[in-house]
Write a protein that holds these residues in place. Structure first.
Motif, PDB file in Angstrom:
ATOM      1  N   ARG A  24       0.829  -1.214   0.000  1.00  0.00           N
ATOM      2  CA  ARG A  24       0.000   0.000   0.000  1.00  0.00           C
ATOM      3  C   ARG A  24       0.861   1.261   0.000  1.00  0.00           C
ATOM      4  O   ARG A  24       0.588   2.226  -0.715  1.00  0.00           O
ATOM      5  N   THR A  25       1.900   1.245   0.831  1.00  0.00           N
ATOM      6  CA  THR A  25       2.783   2.407   0.937  1.00  0.00           C
ATOM      7  C   THR A  25       3.501   2.657  -0.381  1.00  0.00           C
ATOM      8  O   THR A  25       3.562   3.798  -0.871  1.00  0.00           O
ATOM      9  N   ALA A  26       4.060   1.604  -0.964  1.00  0.00           N
ATOM     10  CA  ALA A  26       4.789   1.749  -2.226  1.00  0.00           C
ATOM     11  C   ALA A  26       3.856   2.178  -3.349  1.00  0.00           C
ATOM     12  O   ALA A  26       4.242   2.965  -4.222  1.00  0.00           O
ATOM     13  N   ALA A  27       2.612   1.691  -3.330  1.00  0.00           N
ATOM     14  CA  ALA A  27       1.650   2.086  -4.368  1.00  0.00           C
ATOM     15  C   ALA A  27       1.431   3.587  -4.343  1.00  0.00           C
ATOM     16  O   ALA A  27       1.363   4.238  -5.404  1.00  0.00           O
ATOM     17  N   GLN A  28       1.321   4.169  -3.151  1.00  0.00           N
ATOM     18  CA  GLN A  28       1.135   5.613  -3.043  1.00  0.00           C
ATOM     19  C   GLN A  28       2.355   6.373  -3.548  1.00  0.00           C
ATOM     20  O   GLN A  28       2.239   7.375  -4.247  1.00  0.00           O
ATOM     21  N   VAL A  29       3.540   5.883  -3.197  1.00  0.00           N
ATOM     22  CA  VAL A  29       4.772   6.548  -3.637  1.00  0.00           C
ATOM     23  C   VAL A  29       4.898   6.481  -5.156  1.00  0.00           C
ATOM     24  O   VAL A  29       5.196   7.479  -5.817  1.00  0.00           O
ATOM     25  N   ALA A  31       2.479   6.072  -7.297  1.00  0.00           N
ATOM     26  CA  ALA A  31       1.407   6.863  -7.901  1.00  0.00           C
ATOM     27  C   ALA A  31       1.775   8.341  -7.934  1.00  0.00           C
ATOM     28  O   ALA A  31       1.441   9.056  -8.882  1.00  0.00           O
ATOM     29  N   GLU A  32       2.468   8.819  -6.900  1.00  0.00           N
ATOM     30  CA  GLU A  32       2.835  10.232  -6.809  1.00  0.00           C
ATOM     31  C   GLU A  32       4.044  10.574  -7.674  1.00  0.00           C
ATOM     32  O   GLU A  32       4.087  11.632  -8.310  1.00  0.00           O
ATOM     33  N   ARG A  33       5.034   9.678  -7.712  1.00  0.00           N
ATOM     34  CA  ARG A  33       6.317  10.016  -8.344  1.00  0.00           C
ATOM     35  C   ARG A  33       6.609   9.265  -9.634  1.00  0.00           C
ATOM     36  O   ARG A  33       7.459   9.698 -10.424  1.00  0.00           O
ATOM     37  N   GLY A  34       5.960   8.130  -9.816  1.00  0.00           N
ATOM     38  CA  GLY A  34       6.324   7.289 -10.935  1.00  0.00           C
ATOM     39  C   GLY A  34       7.455   6.349 -10.562  1.00  0.00           C
ATOM     40  O   GLY A  34       8.149   6.548  -9.560  1.00  0.00           O
ATOM     41  N   TYR A  35       7.647   5.329 -11.371  1.00  0.00           N
ATOM     42  CA  TYR A  35       8.657   4.312 -11.062  1.00  0.00           C
ATOM     43  C   TYR A  35      10.078   4.860 -11.183  1.00  0.00           C
ATOM     44  O   TYR A  35      10.898   4.701 -10.284  1.00  0.00           O
ATOM     45  N   THR A  39      13.305   6.071  -5.756  1.00  0.00           N
ATOM     46  CA  THR A  39      14.490   5.274  -5.438  1.00  0.00           C
ATOM     47  C   THR A  39      14.145   4.235  -4.365  1.00  0.00           C
ATOM     48  O   THR A  39      13.123   4.341  -3.675  1.00  0.00           O
ATOM     49  N   GLN A  40      15.017   3.264  -4.248  1.00  0.00           N
ATOM     50  CA  GLN A  40      14.837   2.258  -3.196  1.00  0.00           C
ATOM     51  C   GLN A  40      14.843   2.922  -1.825  1.00  0.00           C
ATOM     52  O   GLN A  40      14.052   2.560  -0.951  1.00  0.00           O
ATOM     53  N   ASN A  41      15.700   3.908  -1.625  1.00  0.00           N
ATOM     54  CA  ASN A  41      15.756   4.610  -0.339  1.00  0.00           C
ATOM     55  C   ASN A  41      14.461   5.378  -0.064  1.00  0.00           C
ATOM     56  O   ASN A  41      14.038   5.495   1.090  1.00  0.00           O
ATOM     57  N   ASP A  42      13.830   5.916  -1.111  1.00  0.00           N
ATOM     58  CA  ASP A  42      12.534   6.575  -0.947  1.00  0.00           C
ATOM     59  C   ASP A  42      11.510   5.599  -0.386  1.00  0.00           C
ATOM     60  O   ASP A  42      10.729   5.932   0.517  1.00  0.00           O
ATOM     61  N   PHE A  56      13.993  -8.020   3.608  1.00  0.00           N
ATOM     62  CA  PHE A  56      13.462  -9.361   3.839  1.00  0.00           C
ATOM     63  C   PHE A  56      12.273  -9.626   2.917  1.00  0.00           C
ATOM     64  O   PHE A  56      12.081 -10.730   2.424  1.00  0.00           O
ATOM     65  N   TYR A  57      11.471  -8.574   2.685  1.00  0.00           N
ATOM     66  CA  TYR A  57      10.271  -8.718   1.868  1.00  0.00           C
ATOM     67  C   TYR A  57      10.535  -8.444   0.393  1.00  0.00           C
ATOM     68  O   TYR A  57      10.037  -9.159  -0.484  1.00  0.00           O
ATOM     69  N   PHE A  58      11.298  -7.407   0.103  1.00  0.00           N
ATOM     70  CA  PHE A  58      11.556  -7.021  -1.285  1.00  0.00           C
ATOM     71  C   PHE A  58      13.010  -6.589  -1.427  1.00  0.00           C
ATOM     72  O   PHE A  58      13.432  -5.607  -0.824  1.00  0.00           O
ATOM     73  N   ARG A  59      13.729  -7.287  -2.269  1.00  0.00           N
ATOM     74  CA  ARG A  59      15.162  -7.037  -2.397  1.00  0.00           C
ATOM     75  C   ARG A  59      15.502  -5.934  -3.388  1.00  0.00           C
ATOM     76  O   ARG A  59      16.566  -5.329  -3.314  1.00  0.00           O
ATOM     77  N   THR A  60      14.602  -5.690  -4.328  1.00  0.00           N
ATOM     78  CA  THR A  60      14.861  -4.662  -5.332  1.00  0.00           C
ATOM     79  C   THR A  60      13.617  -3.810  -5.556  1.00  0.00           C
ATOM     80  O   THR A  60      12.488  -4.226  -5.237  1.00  0.00           O
ATOM     81  N   LYS A  61      13.822  -2.643  -6.130  1.00  0.00           N
ATOM     82  CA  LYS A  61      12.699  -1.765  -6.463  1.00  0.00           C
ATOM     83  C   LYS A  61      11.796  -2.420  -7.496  1.00  0.00           C
ATOM     84  O   LYS A  61      10.551  -2.331  -7.394  1.00  0.00           O
ATOM     85  N   SER A  62      12.374  -3.087  -8.490  1.00  0.00           N
ATOM     86  CA  SER A  62      11.564  -3.699  -9.537  1.00  0.00           C
ATOM     87  C   SER A  62      10.714  -4.839  -8.983  1.00  0.00           C
ATOM     88  O   SER A  62       9.568  -5.038  -9.406  1.00  0.00           O
ATOM     89  N   GLU A  63      11.273  -5.583  -8.034  1.00  0.00           N
ATOM     90  CA  GLU A  63      10.518  -6.670  -7.408  1.00  0.00           C
ATOM     91  C   GLU A  63       9.305  -6.119  -6.668  1.00  0.00           C
ATOM     92  O   GLU A  63       8.187  -6.648  -6.774  1.00  0.00           O
ATOM     93  N   LEU A  64       9.498  -5.043  -5.915  1.00  0.00           N
ATOM     94  CA  LEU A  64       8.404  -4.420  -5.181  1.00  0.00           C
ATOM     95  C   LEU A  64       7.388  -3.815  -6.151  1.00  0.00           C
ATOM     96  O   LEU A  64       6.167  -3.950  -5.959  1.00  0.00           O
ATOM     97  N   ALA A  65       7.869  -3.159  -7.189  1.00  0.00           N
ATOM     98  CA  ALA A  65       6.962  -2.524  -8.155  1.00  0.00           C
ATOM     99  C   ALA A  65       6.075  -3.561  -8.832  1.00  0.00           C
ATOM    100  O   ALA A  65       4.869  -3.331  -9.026  1.00  0.00           O
ATOM    101  N   LEU A  66       6.638  -4.694  -9.198  1.00  0.00           N
ATOM    102  CA  LEU A  66       5.848  -5.743  -9.837  1.00  0.00           C
ATOM    103  C   LEU A  66       4.800  -6.288  -8.875  1.00  0.00           C
ATOM    104  O   LEU A  66       3.646  -6.530  -9.260  1.00  0.00           O
TER     105      LEU A  66
END
Length: 221
Positions: A24-29, A31-35, A39-42, A56-66
């Motif tokens: 949910r958190t990443a979806a909002q980020v 949605a606001e900024r685009g992929y 950044t991963q730090n964001d 532990f849950y997501f190792r890369t930005k692309s993994e989380l985005a997918l």
């Protein structure tokens, strides 16, 4: 991320809740900024987790985005599908489709991540097939409404249902992108809804053989 190295699946209720929170958190980020601009730090900062806990849950930005994209697309198909299919006739299902989409967007700030992430991630050949499949399903869902409405005699024939569906889905997504450009942030939601109402009026005039029933819910203003 590769097919032989899948993301970890939480084994506890707490772990599942944390993963859902991250989505949910990443979806909002996104949605606001685009992929690309995120950044991963964001994402880690927005989550409030330590880097170790986050990875532990997501190792890369692309993994989380997918994962976000798959979660959001499933939400669109299930929640909107449930409301739409509550209507008995295909024409009425088509009429409530856009109001249902607007309602989901208004209650879920991350819902618009679907549009941005689909466009940006579809350019990556490693995940393009996974990214595009739910969009194909979404267009097919709308095409089925059009096809059944034509069979019932409530929608005009002579137009290919798949083409109509692609135009409607593309118009809805395109209006959001256009509104982001034309409207200041504080007016964007109103401007988008106003333009979608125009789209609904065009659909009613161009496709429907019978007028909308009184109180049909096609007007969300």
């Amino acid at each position: 991320m590769t097919g032989s190295d899948p993301p970890k699946v939480p084994a506890t209720a707490k772990g599942e809740a944390t993963r859902a929170f991250l989505l949910r958190t990443a979806a909002q980020v996104f949605a606001e900024r685009g992929y690309a601009a995120t950044t991963q730090n964001d994402l880690i900062a927005a989550s409030g987790l330590t880097k170790g806990a986050f990875y532990f849950y997501f190792r890369t930005k692309s993994e989380l985005a997918l994962a976000v994209l798959q979660d959001q697309q499933a939400r669109w198909l299930s929640q909107i599908g449930e409301r739409v299919l509550a209507e008995a006739k295909a024409a009425d299902q088509l009429r409530v489709l856009v109001p249902a989409m607007l309602e989901l967007i208004s209650t879920d700030p991350g819902a618009w991540s679907v549009t941005r992430l689909t466009k940006e991630l579809s350019a990556d050949p490693e995940v393009a097939e996974q990214v595009c499949k739910p969009m194909v399903e979404w267009v097919a869902f709308v095409a089925d409404l059009v096809r059944r409405g034509q069979t019932d005699g409530d929608l005009r024939t002579g137009l290919d249902p798949g083409s109509v569906a692609a135009v409607l889905v593309g118009a809805f997504d395109g209006l959001k992108s256009l509104t982001d450009i034309l409207e200041p942030t504080e007016r964007a939601a109103f401007g988008f809804t106003e333009r979608v109402q125009t789209l609904l009026a065009i659909v009613e005039l161009a496709l429907m053989n019978s007028p909308a029933p009184t109180g049909s819910g096609g007007d969300v203003r």
